[in-house]
Design a protein around this motif. Structure first.
Motif: not given
Lengths: 246, 336, 301
Positions: B243-246, B282-283, B289-293, C112-113
């Motif tokens: 999901v993160f990579v997507a 870090t992930l 950061v990506i979702i918010l900005f 969560f992570m």
């Protein structure tokens, strides 16, 4: 004359409020039936029952002689009853044309996974319908950006794209500018006549009713108060008192 | 533009690269393989649905490939991959029939629950799966040819690349088809889909099975490349990574999968030395950061830059970067 | 099947269900009010457990009586819930209330992570044991079976106290009725001047505090180790979903049901121990998609 949709002795209530009780109403072929009545009388409920969204607690509904009670909106749509909504139900993040083409592809059962939506053969027809309801100028805009009136019209266009036998509409021109109302209804009803689509519309505007309906049913407090031609019904003093107001 | 220019260029570079330099192919093979499950996540995101459990299909593919290779003498990779695809499609169908009845929270959490169960089963049934040590997978033959390690990896690089390109193109075409557009419509109005005579559940089920297939194929490729399948393949952190990579790559376009996978693997390989203990932290921070900005991800940012420079037409990003325009109109009834 | 095993199964189920309820009720409360599912909820359970176990180990290092552990557990739970939960709501969640649902899910997943990693940084990967509060309360014998009083008397009492305390709080106090008002009709509540922001903040820290209290109280009964948060979030979700999301009283019954289901599996089909809670959830939801106590909401069209 045979009834296309025939509802008998419908009953349904919501938390003590009776929306329908012993209601029987027939929709005949080539009818343009207007349903009028005070707010909250159960007019929309009738459309919800005819399309399988709600199930009545008693009574029966048949379409072309077959019972449609217990069928899903999806199955009933496939039988040929299409629906336009009081609050437009659109795919807001997609363009108007994409909305139409999804409907047209569904109607044609075009599920091939690799044909681009924009290139389906039904596109011409879909664009024609948009023209008919005066929305061809917004076909490239996302549905969310349309003004209320246009949304209502696109909503009707989606139902038309399904090539239904019966079209149910819930206050088709509410939100449409009054200067355009009659033009649009003229072409719409003209198109319905031409394609021999029967229609039922819930309406508040009596001028619309007298102009476009060939039959009127008055829904009041869960009952059909009277029905007949617009001339007769709209003159009825009881109807004038309870529904139209003075 | 992305499909006509960027994809051919990327493919061309990818084809030439191992012939020109060495040292990148192992890294890139993993990039190709891991882009596949991400592609599956992006597909589901078109309908506005997130799965926190797709690692279960990744592991299904990996273990199936492992079992097949161990069971047949020599171990043919084509049979192994075919079996992995078959198994993940069946698993996708079985889980999918249940989860497509639900949306949003329920969809995400049921996927997570299924994957947690699967993970613990992989750990518990030691005599079959090798428990937490995992299942070691001998190097298979490719079309009946037994190969040296370097030769095997060389072929695997191109095999993974070819499969990825086919899948990227296939999903791209699917999303442009009537069915793909209906999938996107699930996000905004399921009632209307029903009233067009279509079943939102069936449409979502099709997408779900495709996404399971993609995850399973990716898992099988990673497993045959690394020679092992472990329960960790099914762990929730792995699902979270997909999901993160997507999101990192951008969910508006199938290229997000490739861009995200490349950047993610690159950071992982280079930064592990520095942030080894705080990798997950870090992930999580980057994700926030990506979702918010920058909610449209890398592909979205690239598009923005291109739009800013006035070059080319901005590609539409159907799901990223937009404020919800009709949240109140959104279907909530289905999920409750 | 002997009577003893049956009794043991029931006692295990009650002990386990009580703990799961504490965590699940926080999750369901937050969802009911804010319509957000906090995936990081399980992390608060883990943080509470770690904080409590560390404090306990400090106590025993200084030779202080373990009786002090009980009040310290509550202090630890409140400290974790209010500080970490408060920061999370104030600086992150507040920015995403208007965003799309899948993004809200992703944000709490990202937290969560982060928290899962922070835990490992602070406490490492070795398990912690601090069982003195468990032995201190002694055993009770029920139908010939000795069982720790902490698990079969103390924990269920705490769970009942929280259940009825929460109901009392929501029905009888001003803050509680504000929360109920915002839950039932947020727009109307805001229109009459209720500060929805404050209500959200308050609800969220109550929810996270309940999760960390669950963790703190669980710490003497289990080894505290990485991964416990992930397991608990799905389990408490299973409880909340079985009951119907947002149903507080229902969560108690569902927790008991799942607790008993799990303990029976431990005795009769040990391989399926982890599967049973979800199996219960899946079966319930297949027949009642809105959960045992949830209400269906038809959409107006």
């Amino acid at each position: 004359m045979t009834a296309l949709i025939s509802a008998k002795d419908l009953a349904i209530s919501f938390g003590g409020v009776i929306a329908a009780e012993g209601v029987s109403l027939d929709v005949f072929e080539d009818d343009h039936l207007a349903i009028i009545g005070p707010n909250g009388a159960g007019k929309t409920t009738f459309l919800n029952i005819c399309t399988g969204y709600l199930k009545p607690s008693a009574g029966s509904v048949t379409f072309q002689g077959r019972s449609i009670l217990g069928s899903s909106p999806r199955a009933i749509t496939r039988m040929g009853i299409a629906r336009a909504f009081q609050i437009p139900q659109l795919f807001t993040e997609q363009t108007v044309l994409e909305n139409m083409l999804i409907a047209a592809a569904s109607q044609a059962r075009r599920f091939a996974p690799f044909t681009p939506l924009m290139q389906i053969p039904e596109r011409k027809e879909a664009e024609h319908i948009l023209e008919l309801v005066g929305c061809d100028d917004v076909s490239d805009r996302p549905a969310s950006e349309l003004p209320e009136g246009k949304r209502k019209l696109v909503d009707i266009a989606l139902a038309l794209a399904l090539k239904p036998k019966v079209l149910l509409m819930d206050e088709p021109t509410s939100g449409v500018a009054s200067s355009e109302k009659f033009d649009i209804m003229d072409t719409l009803i003209g198109a319905l006549r031409e394609q021999q689509v029967t229609s039922v519309f819930v309406e508040h505007d009596m001028e619309m009713v007298s102009r476009y309906a060939n039959r009127v049913a008055v829904w009041n407090a869960g009952h059909i108060q009277s029905q007949g031609t617009p001339e007769d019904v709209l003159q009825d003093p009881e109807v004038v008192r309870t529904v139209i107001g003075v | 533009m992305l499909m006509r220019i960027v994809l051919p260029v990327v493919v061309l570079v990818a084809i030439v690269l191992p012939l020109a330099t060495s040292g990148w192919d192992a890294f890139l093979t993993l990039v190709w393989a891991k882009a596949l499950p991400v592609l599956g996540i992006i597909l589901l995101l078109q309908a506005g649905q997130v799965s926190f459990g797709h690692a279960m299909f990744f592991a299904t593919g990996a273990y199936t490939a492992g079992f097949v290779i161990r069971a047949i003498p020599g171990g043919e990779i084509v049979i192994a991959l075919a079996a992995a695809i078959g198994a993940s499609v069946v698993a996708g169908l079985l889980v999918g029939v249940f989860v497509v009845r639900y949306r949003y929270i329920f969809f995400a959490m049921f996927n997570l629950a299924f994957s947690m169960v699967f993970y613990s089963l992989l750990e518990k049934f030691i005599h079959i799966t090798g428990g937490s040590d995992g299942l070691s997978i001998p190097r298979p033959e490719i079309l009946g040819q037994a190969m040296e390690r370097s030769e095997y990896e060389f072929v695997l690089y191109y095999l993974a690349l070819a499969l990825l390109v086919i899948c990227l193109y296939g999903v791209h075409r699917f999303l442009d088809s009537p069915l793909g557009h209906t999938l996107k419509a699930i996000k905004t109005n399921e009632t209307r889909i029903e009233y067009l005579g279509l079943s939102p559940r069936r449409v979502l089920l099709i997408a779900y099975i495709i996404s399971a297939f993609l995850a399973g194929l990716g898992g099988a490729l990673v497993a045959v490349f690394q020679g092992i399948a472990t329960p960790e393949y099914a762990y929730w952190v792995r699902s979270g990574e997909f999901v993160f990579v997507a999101i990192l790559g951008g969910t508006g376009n199938v290229f997000g999968a490739l861009a995200g996978s490349f950047v993610y693997e690159y950071i992982r390989v280079t930064a592990t030395a520095y942030v080894g203990d705080t990798w997950q932290l870090t992930l999580g921070l980057v994700l926030l950061v990506i979702i918010l900005f920058a909610p449209s991800g890398l592909v979205g940012v690239l598009n923005d830059i291109r739009g800013y420079l006035g070059k080319g037409r901005r590609e539409p990003t159907p799901s990223g970067g937009k404020q919800p325009s009709g949240k109140t109109e959104k279907q909530r009834g289905e999920e409750q | 099947m002997s009577l003893q095993i049956l009794v043991l199964t029931v006692l295990d189920g009650i002990a386990y269900g009580s703990l799961v309820f504490l965590v699940a009720v926080g999750l369901t409360l937050v969802f009911g009010v804010m319509r957000i599912l906090n995936v990081a909820h399980g992390s608060f359970y883990a943080l509470g457990a770690y904080a409590a176990a560390s404090l306990g180990l400090v106590l025993s290092a200084y030779g202080i009586s373990a009786w002090f552990a009980y009040p310290l557990f509550i202090v630890a739970a409140v400290a974790v819930g209010v500080s970490v939960g408060g920061l999370m709501e104030r600086f992150i969640l507040r920015r995403i209330y208007v965003r799309e649902e899948y993004l809200q899910l992703l944000v709490t997943f990202a937290i969560f992570m982060i928290l899962d990693n922070v835990q490992r940084l602070v406490w490492g990967v070795q398990p912690y044991f601090y069982t003195e509060p468990l032995s201190l309360m002694g055993n009770v014998t029920i139908v010939g079976i000795p069982y720790t009083a902490y698990q079969v008397i103390f924990l269920p009492l705490v769970a009942l106290f929280i259940l009825f305390g929460l109901r009392w709080f929501l029905r009888k106090t001003l803050a509680g009725s504000l929360i109920v008002a915002v839950t039932e009709d947020r727009e109307a509540a805001t229109a009459i001047g209720i500060n929805a922001r404050k209500v959200f903040f308050l609800t969220f820290i109550i929810g996270t505090t309940l999760a960390s209290l669950g963790g703190a109280l669980a710490s003497p009964t289990t080894s505290v180790l990485p991964g416990m948060g992930a397991e608990m979030i799905v389990l408490s979700f299973a409880v909340a979903a079985t009951a119907g999301l947002g149903q507080i009283g229902g969560a108690a019954i569902a927790a008991l049901l799942i607790g008993l289901g799990r303990s029976s599996a431990v005795f009769f089909m040990p391989e399926l121990e982890v599967v049973v809670p979800y199996l219960i959830m899946v079966i319930v939801l297949l027949f009642r998609p809105e959960g045992l106590f949830g209400k269906t909401t038809a959409r107006k069209i």
